[in-house]
Enzyme design. Sequence first.
Site, short mmCIF file in Angstrom:
data_model
loop_
_atom_site.label_atom_id
_atom_site.label_comp_id
_atom_site.label_asym_id
_atom_site.label_seq_id
_atom_site.Cartn_x
_atom_site.Cartn_y
_atom_site.Cartn_z
CB CYS A 24 89.61 65.11 60.99
SG CYS A 24 90.01 66.82 61.42
CG HIS A 68 88.82 63.08 65.55
ND1 HIS A 68 89.64 62.35 64.70
CD2 HIS A 68 89.10 64.38 65.30
CE1 HIS A 68 90.37 63.18 63.97
NE2 HIS A 68 90.06 64.42 64.32
CD GLU A 125 89.06 58.90 65.24
OE1 GLU A 125 89.96 59.64 64.81
OE2 GLU A 125 87.86 59.25 65.27
#
Length: 237
Positions: free
Chosen positions: A87, A176, A178
């Site tokens: 990001c 994302h 994660e």
Amino acid sequence: MRIHYLQHVPFENPGSILEWAIKNGHTLTSTQMYKDEPLPQQKDFDWLIVMGGPMNIYEEDIYPWLAAEKIFIKESITHKKILMGLCLGGQLIADVLGGKVTKNPHKEIGWFGVRLTEIAKSSPLFSFFPLEPTVFQWHGDTFSILPEGAELLASSDACEHQAFVYDKRVFGFQYHLENTREIIEGLVENCSDEIVLDRYVQSTEDLLGHPEYIKQDNEWMEMFLTRLEQLYNEGKI
């Protein structure tokens, strides 16, 4: 292997990346940029992970540490480190490589699909992904012009440039994989003013209501990192 990460706010840590690193016995260090902690020497780490955050890359007047961070990221690329930006992190990487970061036509907050490019589908790092994986998004800006030499890995209707690779070892992700539930809860708690329902902005209930997506994304991240480590150890990147 020594992994260093740059964190911009308390509630956005590397999530499942940390779990993978610990499980595989890697050394983890970090710089909490918002605390003005010192950056490491290039000799002290092998991989660099650059996290997300609610700030924008051009807000150096508000977050003066962004200037030093950009220099550090550029040095890390020059030193041939493995880099992954998530990001904001991906936007910072794109910027220092000569790309352009601007407002995206749509703000994206929630669970949305992206389409892998032919380059991604032919890569062992991404070949296990479905053609349109569902990923977590929370951004208003994007790398609207990719750096020269970068290859596009993923796209979507809402955001043309969702992921790229540069020099086989530098990765920028707009989305994302994660994020854990705790991270998403932290985002909701600290950035709830951004949740204004729209075409690509989902409700808090939607953000927190899909543990199956979190589990799948974390599994994809683990597989990506494992394959990346294998190529790194074999000297192929």
